[in-house]
Every structure is written in C-alpha cells, then in structure tokens.
Design an enzyme around this catalytic site. Structure first.
Site: not given
Ligand code: SAM
Ligand code: DTB
Ligand code: SF4
Length: 328
Positions: A59, A63, A66, A103, A134, A194, A266
C-alpha cells in the site's frame, strides 16, 4: 427494543462529557453501559463478521500501525487482487462457520476504477449467498460508492482511526478530512457506515475521548463501530510502544456504547492479545460484534474452537442478520 430502521436522534457530545464518562469509577461506567445496551439490544447476542484480505500489502500509504504499508519492512508477502471464485469460496466457509457478514479488505489508498468492477462482482456474489456484505477499500472517488451500492453493498468500513488532533502523528499521506469526505460519499450513496478506530498507539486518554466524540457526533451515527486494540506488527513504527492497560480498552468500549446506543460496537482487532476475561468485560461493557475466523487481514484472530468455548462459557449466541432478531 428500539426500532433500528428509524434514524436515532443523536445528541452532540462535547469532549468534556466524553472525558467525564472515561473518568467514572469502572463499575459505575460498566453498569451505565450495560443498562443502555439492554434498552436497545439482546444483551447476549453478538453479530459475527468474517474478514478476508482480497488484496494484500504494497500500500502507498504510511499508516504507522499497518503491516501492509509499502513504507514499512514487515516481511509481508504482497498479493494481487484475488479472483472472484476464491472470494466466494471463503465467504461460503465463513457462512458455514456462522458469520452473517463478510468483510473484504484491500490494501489500497483507494480503488482504481478498473479494480472496482471486480470488487462489485465479489459483492454481488457474496450477497447472493444470503450474507451481508462489507468492503474496506480506502478513499472513494465520486461515483464509486454508487457503483458498490448498486452491486448490493450493505456496509463500507472506513475508520477515523484516531482523533483529528493526533492523526498527523499516525498517518501523513492522507488527512482526517479525507476520511470524512469518503464517509460522506458512503452515506449519500445509502450504504451503512462502519467506522471506528484504533487505541493503544501511544495516544492519551484525551485523544481516545476525542475519537469517540468524533464518532458519536457523526450524523447519523455509524451503524457499526469497530474498536481495534493496536496489533503490534514487527517492522511498523508502532511496534515498539508501551502496552495499553486493558481496562482502558474496556472503558473505551463502554464509552462508545453509552454515546452510540443504537450502534453495533465491535470488539475488533486484538482479541487474541486481550484474552478471555478482558473480552468478557468488553461484552459486559456493551460490545456486541466481533470478527470470527482465525485471521483478521494479515494477523491472527482466535480459532473457532476458542470462540465457541468462550461463547458457551458466557452464554452468548450469534445474532441473526439484522431485521431478523432473536426475541429474547
Ligand atoms: N486500506 C483501507 C483503509 O485504510 O481504509 C482498508 C484496510 S485497513 C487495513 C482497515 C483498518 O484496519 C484500518 O483503518 C485500521 O483501523 C485497522 N488496522 C490496520 N492495521 C491494524 C493494526 N495493526 N492493529 C489494529 N488495527 C489495525
Ligand atoms: C477494522 O476496524 N478492523 C479490521 C477491519 N476493520 C478491516 C482490520 C483489522 C486489521 C488488523 C491487522 C491485520 O490483520 O492486518
Ligand atoms: Fe494502506 Fe489501509 Fe494499511 Fe493505511 S491502513 S497502509 S491505507 S492498507
């Protein structure tokens, strides 16, 4: 029980009010959260979602938590976008194991139009299995949310991750406002939101309260609020930080429950590390959704046997697809 098909008029929360909830004695906080929980939900029902990483690693974003950022050396093997039959097989297995929502997550800054068609096809096929759908694909461009809605998408996951004030210390390649823009597009397309965050990244309690305040002040409030405990992935900038006191995690769940009474909260990443007793406290604090299945996106999650044993010890059961609730 509250009718979730109707929009819930939410009050605007101030930072001081949310901080005051955090500061309550633990028992008072949990009692209040459990009381509110019972006004809306079956207290022993837990919504079950299963995650699949449909495109892993590489990616462009930075972040700090991550495993999938190309900027961190985490040893993760990159994978191209999965093909549709592989996704459908995984969804069938998740359904068989009791999940009602599937998801699909991609390590993208945002989807390219050429990839979005394939993801829409995945959504169509998973939906046809009778599961809720999702996806979490990063930032959306105009028109993309509508394309996903048209394919039958129920939820779009896009986390605020942390309070605006702390965001720049975690991520520099996009902004907190970029996240809000995508959330607006998702809402306008008629897709359920979400949206949650991560705690345990070295932030203060004030920042945690700020995150919950921002989530609770989204209007309408998100239908689903994942609270992730940071999973410390070796090679990420955040792997070295101090561990968060688990009671602070439980408090965050309780404060989310009180401020977002009609949302599914969650208990998300970090369940393996939290252990059974802390998870039980999270359910008492009003968590009523988990990821089931032995993988999150790139890290581990409790095995089905462990979750089944925990549910049995606590007298919990999986929640049916929304709108078809247990009457207990
Ligand atoms: N790339 C998309 C995005 O950032 O929105 C979707 C995938 S991203 C992995 C989805 C969410 O997973 C992040 O927003 C973050 O909240 C959570 N996450 C990622 N790595 C994590 C970690 N190490 N610990 C806890 N949560 C994590
Ligand atoms: C969310 O809030 N947590 C999930 C899901 N939404 C996409 C992801 C957790 C990822 C944990 C680290 C990993 O497995 O890579
Ligand atoms: Fe990329 Fe999402 Fe990971 Fe950030 S959280 S590096 S956008 S996959």
């Amino acid at each position: 029980m509250t009718d979730l098909s109707q929009p819930v008029a939410a009050k605007a929360w101030s930072l001081a009010e949310v901080e005051a909830l955090y500061a309550l004695p633990f028992n008072d906080l949990l009692f209040q959260a459990q009381n509110i929980h019972r006004q809306t939900f079956d207290p022993n029902a837990v919504q079950l979602s299963t995650l699949l990483s449909i495109k892993t690693g590489g990616c462009s974003e930075d972040c700090g938590y991550c495993s999938q950022s190309a900027r961190h050396d985490t040893g993760l093997e990159r994978e191209k976008l999965l093909d549709v039959p592989a996704v459908v097989e995984a969804a069938k297995a998740a359904k068989e194991a009791g999940a009602t929502r599937f998801c699909m997550g991609a390590a993208w800054r945002g989807p390219k139009d050429k990839d979005l068609g394939a993801v829409a096809e995945m959504v169509r096929e998973v939906k046809a299995l009778g599961m809720e759908t999702c996806v979490t694909l990063g930032m959306l461009k105009p028109g993309q949310a509508e394309q996903l809605k048209e394919a039958g998408l129920d939820y779009y996951n896009h986390n605020l991750d942390t309070a605006a004030e702390f965001y720049g210390q975690v991520i520099t390649t996009h902004t907190h406002n970029d996240r809000l823009n995508t959330l607006t597009q998702v809402r306008e397309a008629g897709i359920h939101v979400c949206c949650g965050g991560i705690i345990g990244m070295g932030e203060s309690r004030r920042i945690r309260a700020g995150l919950v305040m921002e989530l609770a002040n989204l209007n309408p409030q998100p239908e689903s609020v994942p609270i992730n405990m940071l999973v410390k992935v070796p090679g990420t900038p955040m792997a070295q930080g101090a561990d968060l006191d688990p009671f602070e995690f439980v408090r965050t769940v309780a404060v989310a429950r009180i401020t977002m009474p009609a949302s599914h909260v969650r208990l998300s990443a970090g369940r393996q590390e939290l252990g059974e007793a802390v998870q039980a406290l999270c359910f008492l604090a009003g968590a009523n959704s988990i990821f089931c299945g032995d993988r999150l996106l790139t890290t581990g999650n409790p095995e089905a046997d462990a979750d089944n044993a925990l549910f049995s010890k606590l007298g919990l059961h999986g929640e049916p697809v929304q709108g078809r609730r247990c009457a207990s």
